[in-house]
Enzyme design. Structure first.
Site, short mmCIF file in Angstrom:
data_model
loop_
_atom_site.label_atom_id
_atom_site.label_comp_id
_atom_site.label_asym_id
_atom_site.label_seq_id
_atom_site.Cartn_x
_atom_site.Cartn_y
_atom_site.Cartn_z
CG ASP A 7 36.88 36.58 51.26
OD1 ASP A 7 37.94 36.11 52.11
OD2 ASP A 7 36.42 35.95 50.63
CD GLU A 68 39.31 35.06 54.66
OE1 GLU A 68 40.69 34.98 54.11
OE2 GLU A 68 38.62 34.28 55.07
CG ASP A 141 34.78 35.33 46.36
OD1 ASP A 141 36.37 35.54 46.55
OD2 ASP A 141 34.68 34.75 45.46
#
Length: 211
Positions: A7, A68, A141
């Site tokens: 992430d 991501e 996260d």
């Protein structure tokens, strides 16, 4: 398959490793957050991200890296920093010849919760349940990094089947075009036995018959 989920972010970069087994079985291997001080120079922060990610790649040796996909945000500066961090991760993976796959936030949410509009709390709850963790991963996260890895593990078989189907369809289309070309070529061939008769030769032949 072992997936490194990331992430991306400059202040906090979630990073996790998840192993996939038969069916939809998944197992968490490691999860953490790489942090960089906000008052450091950008180049220094990116270097710290790179060093941290490379250490994880060397330690856990994943088969693929899932990141991501970054979308535009209201805060352009934050979006740029996130995109730069994602680029650093992709570069580190490419140096090791590791495939890099990008997943949108809605794809990740839908994979782990069944809804592309789930909030972070719902994602964290489902990740904790799916991986049978004793406590919820924090901060968000870290949970997102785990969710990314799970998402890739579950989407990869479908993606592979689609790629195989597309490749097969391309082969069939190529073979069909080749047959059409061959048929067109065959249709334009002259009969065996010589060149086609000219008007003068046909007229001469008619006089010879009548004589």
């Amino acid at each position: 398959m072992r997936v490194l989920g990331v992430d991306p972010g400059l202040t906090r970069l979630g990073i996790a490793v998840v192993d996939g087994g038969l069916g939809r079985a998944v197992r968490a291997v490691a999860v953490d957050v790489i942090r960089t001080p906000a008052d450091d120079e950008l180049a220094t922060r990116l270097l710290k991200v790179a060093d941290g990610v490379e250490a994880w790649l060397d330690r856990h040796r994943p088969d693929v890296v899932a990141i991501e996909r970054v979308f535009s945000q209201h805060n352009v500066r934050t979006a740029m920093g996130t995109a730069q961090a994602a680029g650093v991760v992709a570069l580190a993976a490419a140096r090791r010849d590791l495939p890099v796959m990008f997943h949108t936030p809605s794809e990740v949410k839908a994979a782990v919760t069944g809804s592309g509009r789930a909030d972070k709390a719902q994602v964290t709850t489902m990740v904790t349940r799916l991986l049978r963790l004793t406590e919820a991963p924090k901060p968000a996260d870290a949970a997102d990094a785990l969710a990314l890895a799970i998402c890739h593990l579950w989407r990869a078989p479908v993606r592979n089947r689609m790629a195989e189907a597309e490749a097969r369809a391309a082969e069939l289309a190529k073979a069909h075009r080749a047959r059409l070309a061959e048929a067109a070529k065959s249709g334009g061939r002259r009969p065996a036995g010589g060149a086609a008769a000219t008007p003068n030769s046909r007229a001469a032949g008619s006089r010879a018959v009548g004589s």
